[in-house]
Design an enzyme around this catalytic site. Sequence first.
Site, PDB file in Angstrom:
ATOM      1  N   ARG A  79       1.613 -24.559  28.178  1.00  0.00           N
ATOM      2  CA  ARG A  79       0.322 -24.354  27.505  1.00  0.00           C
ATOM      3  C   ARG A  79      -0.836 -24.241  28.494  1.00  0.00           C
ATOM      4  O   ARG A  79      -1.854 -23.630  28.218  1.00  0.00           O
ATOM      5  CB  ARG A  79       0.065 -25.478  26.492  1.00  0.00           C
ATOM      6  CG  ARG A  79       0.072 -26.856  27.105  1.00  0.00           C
ATOM      7  CD  ARG A  79       0.043 -27.963  26.055  1.00  0.00           C
ATOM      8  NE  ARG A  79       0.395 -29.235  26.660  1.00  0.00           N
ATOM      9  CZ  ARG A  79      -0.257 -30.376  26.466  1.00  0.00           C
ATOM     10  NH1 ARG A  79      -1.279 -30.432  25.661  1.00  0.00           N
ATOM     11  NH2 ARG A  79       0.138 -31.487  27.055  1.00  0.00           N
ATOM     12  N   SER A  83      -5.737 -30.209  23.577  1.00  0.00           N
ATOM     13  CA  SER A  83      -4.279 -30.168  23.723  1.00  0.00           C
ATOM     14  C   SER A  83      -3.717 -28.752  23.641  1.00  0.00           C
ATOM     15  O   SER A  83      -2.582 -28.523  24.039  1.00  0.00           O
ATOM     16  CB  SER A  83      -3.566 -31.123  22.758  1.00  0.00           C
ATOM     17  OG  SER A  83      -4.021 -30.962  21.467  1.00  0.00           O
ATOM     18  N   GLU A 139      -6.376 -24.459   9.177  1.00  0.00           N
ATOM     19  CA  GLU A 139      -5.624 -23.399   9.840  1.00  0.00           C
ATOM     20  C   GLU A 139      -5.591 -22.100   9.048  1.00  0.00           C
ATOM     21  O   GLU A 139      -5.482 -21.013   9.620  1.00  0.00           O
ATOM     22  CB  GLU A 139      -4.203 -23.867  10.134  1.00  0.00           C
ATOM     23  CG  GLU A 139      -4.118 -25.013  11.148  1.00  0.00           C
ATOM     24  CD  GLU A 139      -4.396 -26.386  10.552  1.00  0.00           C
ATOM     25  OE1 GLU A 139      -4.457 -26.497   9.301  1.00  0.00           O
ATOM     26  OE2 GLU A 139      -4.561 -27.360  11.313  1.00  0.00           O
ATOM     27  N   PHE A 150       1.319 -25.802  12.646  1.00  0.00           N
ATOM     28  CA  PHE A 150       0.222 -25.563  11.692  1.00  0.00           C
ATOM     29  C   PHE A 150      -0.299 -24.133  11.765  1.00  0.00           C
ATOM     30  O   PHE A 150      -0.800 -23.602  10.792  1.00  0.00           O
ATOM     31  CB  PHE A 150      -0.909 -26.568  11.943  1.00  0.00           C
ATOM     32  CG  PHE A 150      -0.402 -27.983  12.072  1.00  0.00           C
ATOM     33  CD1 PHE A 150       0.492 -28.488  11.130  1.00  0.00           C
ATOM     34  CD2 PHE A 150      -0.765 -28.795  13.134  1.00  0.00           C
ATOM     35  CE1 PHE A 150       0.991 -29.774  11.244  1.00  0.00           C
ATOM     36  CE2 PHE A 150      -0.256 -30.084  13.254  1.00  0.00           C
ATOM     37  CZ  PHE A 150       0.622 -30.573  12.312  1.00  0.00           C
ATOM     38  N   HIS A 197       2.903 -26.881  21.431  1.00  0.00           N
ATOM     39  CA  HIS A 197       3.785 -27.966  21.006  1.00  0.00           C
ATOM     40  C   HIS A 197       4.976 -27.452  20.199  1.00  0.00           C
ATOM     41  O   HIS A 197       5.376 -28.035  19.199  1.00  0.00           O
ATOM     42  CB  HIS A 197       3.012 -29.023  20.210  1.00  0.00           C
ATOM     43  CG  HIS A 197       2.004 -29.781  21.035  1.00  0.00           C
ATOM     44  ND1 HIS A 197       1.107 -29.159  21.871  1.00  0.00           N
ATOM     45  CD2 HIS A 197       1.754 -31.104  21.159  1.00  0.00           C
ATOM     46  CE1 HIS A 197       0.344 -30.057  22.471  1.00  0.00           C
ATOM     47  NE2 HIS A 197       0.728 -31.253  22.063  1.00  0.00           N
ATOM     48  N   ASP A 250       6.264 -37.671  18.522  1.00  0.00           N
ATOM     49  CA  ASP A 250       5.545 -37.357  17.280  1.00  0.00           C
ATOM     50  C   ASP A 250       6.515 -37.098  16.122  1.00  0.00           C
ATOM     51  O   ASP A 250       6.151 -37.265  14.960  1.00  0.00           O
ATOM     52  CB  ASP A 250       4.642 -36.136  17.464  1.00  0.00           C
ATOM     53  CG  ASP A 250       3.254 -36.513  17.962  1.00  0.00           C
ATOM     54  OD1 ASP A 250       2.910 -37.707  17.888  1.00  0.00           O
ATOM     55  OD2 ASP A 250       2.526 -35.620  18.426  1.00  0.00           O
ATOM     56  N   ARG A 258       4.675 -28.216  25.016  1.00  0.00           N
ATOM     57  CA  ARG A 258       3.759 -29.280  25.404  1.00  0.00           C
ATOM     58  C   ARG A 258       4.057 -29.851  26.784  1.00  0.00           C
ATOM     59  O   ARG A 258       3.176 -30.072  27.596  1.00  0.00           O
ATOM     60  CB  ARG A 258       3.867 -30.403  24.375  1.00  0.00           C
ATOM     61  CG  ARG A 258       3.144 -31.676  24.757  1.00  0.00           C
ATOM     62  CD  ARG A 258       3.346 -32.742  23.695  1.00  0.00           C
ATOM     63  NE  ARG A 258       2.370 -33.806  23.833  1.00  0.00           N
ATOM     64  CZ  ARG A 258       2.559 -34.895  24.572  1.00  0.00           C
ATOM     65  NH1 ARG A 258       3.685 -35.059  25.235  1.00  0.00           N
ATOM     66  NH2 ARG A 258       1.636 -35.823  24.649  1.00  0.00           N
TER      67      ARG A 258
HETATM   68  C1  LIG Z   1      -2.451 -29.451   9.226  1.00  0.00           C
HETATM   69  C2  LIG Z   1      -2.726 -30.228  10.465  1.00  0.00           C
HETATM   70  N1  LIG Z   1      -3.502 -29.695  11.420  1.00  0.00           N
HETATM   71  C3  LIG Z   1      -3.741 -30.377  12.558  1.00  0.00           C
HETATM   72  C4  LIG Z   1      -3.206 -31.617  12.750  1.00  0.00           C
HETATM   73  C5  LIG Z   1      -3.442 -32.367  14.052  1.00  0.00           C
HETATM   74  N2  LIG Z   1      -4.284 -33.546  13.773  1.00  0.00           N
HETATM   75  C6  LIG Z   1      -3.759 -34.787  13.639  1.00  0.00           C
HETATM   76  S1  LIG Z   1      -4.905 -35.941  13.281  1.00  0.00           S
HETATM   77  C7  LIG Z   1      -6.154 -34.805  13.345  1.00  0.00           C
HETATM   78  C8  LIG Z   1      -7.587 -35.228  13.126  1.00  0.00           C
HETATM   79  C9  LIG Z   1      -7.791 -35.749  11.773  1.00  0.00           C
HETATM   80  O1  LIG Z   1      -8.997 -36.413  11.654  1.00  0.00           O
HETATM   81  P1  LIG Z   1      -9.097 -37.671  10.693  1.00  0.00           P
HETATM   82  O2  LIG Z   1      -8.392 -37.343   9.431  1.00  0.00           O
HETATM   83  O3  LIG Z   1     -10.512 -38.034  10.581  1.00  0.00           O
HETATM   84  O4  LIG Z   1      -8.255 -38.776  11.434  1.00  0.00           O
HETATM   85  P2  LIG Z   1      -8.774 -39.903  12.486  1.00  0.00           P
HETATM   86  O5  LIG Z   1      -9.014 -39.220  13.783  1.00  0.00           O
HETATM   87  O6  LIG Z   1     -10.011 -40.490  11.957  1.00  0.00           O
HETATM   88  O7  LIG Z   1      -7.663 -40.878  12.561  1.00  0.00           O
HETATM   89  C10 LIG Z   1      -5.643 -33.534  13.626  1.00  0.00           C
HETATM   90  C11 LIG Z   1      -6.450 -32.312  13.752  1.00  0.00           C
HETATM   91  C12 LIG Z   1      -2.380 -32.132  11.736  1.00  0.00           C
HETATM   92  N3  LIG Z   1      -1.781 -33.324  11.850  1.00  0.00           N
HETATM   93  N4  LIG Z   1      -2.166 -31.437  10.608  1.00  0.00           N
END
Ligand SMILES: Cc1ncc(C[n+]2csc(CCOP(=O)(O)OP(=O)(O)O)c2C)c(N)n1
Lengths: 291, 333
Positions: free
Chosen positions: B23, B50, B71, B96, B122, B130, B180
Site C-alpha cells: 500500500r 492506513s 463507501e 468496503f 488490506h 482484525d 497491509r
Molecule cells: C463499512 C466500513 N467502513 C470503514 C470501516 C473502518 N472503520 C472502523 S472504525 C471506523 C471509524 C468509526 O467511527 P466511530 O463509529 O465513531 O467509532 P470510534 O472511533 O468512536 O470508536 C472506521 C472508518 C469499517 N469498519 N466499516
Amino acid sequence: MSLTDEKVFDLEKKALAIRKSIITMLIEAGSGHTAGPLGMADIFTYLYFVALRHDPKNPSWEDRDRFVLSNGHICPVLYATMAHAGYFPVHELMTLRKFGARLQGHPHREWLSALETSSGPLGSGLSQAVGMALAERITAGRTSPKQFYCFTGDGELDCGQIWEAAMLAGKEKIQNLTVVIDRNNIQIDGFTEDIMPLNPLADKWRSFNWHVQEIDGHNFRMIEEAFGQARAVFDRPSVIIANTIPSRGIPDFEGKFEWHGKPPQTDEEKKTALDALRTLSGKLKNEHSTL
Amino acid sequence: MLNPEQKLNQKVFSHDVEQLPIRKGFGEGLLFAAEKDERVVGLCADLTDSTVMNLFKAKFPTRFIEMGVAEQNLASVASGMAAMGKIPFITSYAMFSPGRNWEQIRTTICYNNVPVKIAGSHAGVSVGPDGGTHQAIEDIAIMRVIPRMVVISPCDAIEARKATLAAAQSPDPTYIRLAREKTPIITTEATPFTIGKAHIIFHPEGTQKADVGIIATGALVHKALVAAQKLSQHGIFVKVLNVATIKPLDEEAVWRLAHETKAIVTVEEHQIKGGLGGAVAECLAVHYPVPIEFIGVHDVFGQSGTPEELIEHYGMGESHIITAVRKVILRKK
Ligand SMILES: Cc1ncc(C[n+]2csc(CCOP(=O)(O)OP(=O)(O)O)c2C)c(N)n1
Ligand SMILES: [Mg+2]
C-alpha cells in the site's frame, strides 16, 4: 426507580473491572481498539447488569432481549462485559484476536454463539435490529415483552444504511427498539465534526420520528433514567445519544482520536494505562468510603 | 534462477531482503501521478492514513475530499467528478470499497465508463488479527466480472507505485489491490511494467526445460519464487509468471507457459473461485487445457491470527506451493 448509592457503587466497581480487563486483553493481543471500548464501559455495564433480560448460562433462551453491537470494532468491551457477566471465563479474554480463539478481532457469531450477530463492517447493525424487532412483532404482536437494543458509533452514522434503517423504524413505529449512540466525537481520521459533521444530531433523529434523549454516558443515574424512558415510549423507536469520553479512565489517552484503533504498545503506554486504572480504583474507594 | 531480463532485486532470496507494505507504493505512486497531472483528485472514506492517501492529502489538500464512513457515496461522487474531467482515486479497505459499493461501481463507474481508480487496501487474510470481516478475499472476483474494469494486483511496493502511475494515465476504470503487511521487494525501478503484461520472473538455468509453470499474483509472488528456488534444488524445474494485471489477462503469456510446461499451479491470496485461478482456468480451458492446481482460499472465510499463521492455515505457504507442484506433475499426461 432511581438507583441506590450502593447500586451505583456496585456498577462503578464493575465498570472499572471491565476497563481493567479491556486494557489487559488489548495489551496481550497487541492490536485492537482502545478509545471506544473504554468510553462505552459504563453503558455496557448497565446494559448487561441491569437492563438486559438475559441468562448468561442459557444464551439461547428464547425470551431474552436482543442486543446488536453495530460498531463491532469496540468488541473488547463487549467481550469483557460478557465475561464478567458470566458468559465465559474471564481468563478467556486473554485469547482476544489470537488464532483459533472464539474472541475474534471483530465479533463473529459462528465462533461465539452467544452473540446475536457478527459485525465489524459499520452501518448494518441497526438494520438487523430493526429486522429482529419486526420479526418479533409479526410473531408475537406489539405487546411482546422483548426489548431490542442496538449500539452504534457516531462516526458510524456517516453510513447511509443507518439512515435507511432509521427511516424504516420510524415508519414502522418500532416502540421496543432502543439505539444507543456512542457520541464520543472521534472517528479514525479525526474529530467527527471535522470529518463529517453530525450536528444537530438530536434534530436529525427527531426528524426521522424517533424519541430522542441526550445523556452523560458515564453517569449511571442518567443511564438508568434514559433506558427507563426509552422502554416507556410506546409509539416510536428510541435513541439515546450518550456523550462519552473516548478512552475514559486513562486521562492521558482521553479525547484523542489517535487511540481509536491501537492498544497501549510501548512499556510507557502500558504503564500509563495500568497506573491510571489503579488510581481510579483508589478514587472510587475514597468516594464511597461512607458506604 | 531470476530472469535477468526483468532486472529484479538480487537480494530477493536473502533473509535481509528489504520489505515494504504494498500500500505504501500506492501512496507514493498517487503522489507522483498527482504531480504529473492536475486532473488527479483523491477521495477517502475515513481511512486516509492506513490507505496511505495521507501523502497526497498533505501535498494537495484542495484536491482531497474526506468522505467519512460512506463507501457507496465515495464511488458515485468519484463518478460525478470523473464526468467533469477529473481522474479520481478512491481509497478504503478492499472489504468496503469495492466490497460494499459494488453496484455503485458497476453502474456509476463502469457502465458510465469513467476513469475512476479504486484502491482497495488490506486485501487478503494477511490482514491478520482484525479477522474475517476485514479480510477481502473475494475482491478480485467481484471486480473482474464487471465489463471494462481493469484489475491490477501488484506483487510489491515498487510495482504498486508503477501500477498507480499507469492507472492514472489510462482511460479505464481500474481496481488496484493492495496488502497491509510488509512484503519483500521483488522488482526494481528498472523492471518493466505495462498494464496487461505478465512477465516470467524465474526460470531454469541454461537450456533446462521447465516441468511446471507457476502463475502467481500479489503478495504471494515472493512465496512462489522461494518455492521455485527450493524445487530447483530438488531437481524440479519451474517457471514463475508474475501476473500483475489479472484483467485483461495476458492470455498469450499464460498460454505459452502452459504449452511449454503442460502443467500449471496458480498462486493467490484470494478465493480460488473467481480469482486468478478462475481466470487462468477460463483462459486455458479454451486455448490449451492442461492440469492445474490452485493455491488460494478454498471457499471459506478468514479469521483472526498472525499473517503467517493464516497463510499456513489456509494452505498458501511455500510448502503448499511445493506440494501443489509435485501433485500437478503426477497429473501430467
Ligand atoms: C463499512 C466500513 N467502513 C470503514 C470501516 C473502518 N472503520 C472502523 S472504525 C471506523 C471509524 C468509526 O467511527 P466511530 O463509529 O465513531 O467509532 P470510534 O472511533 O468512536 O470508536 C472506521 C472508518 C469499517 N469498519 N466499516
Ligand atoms: Mg466515535
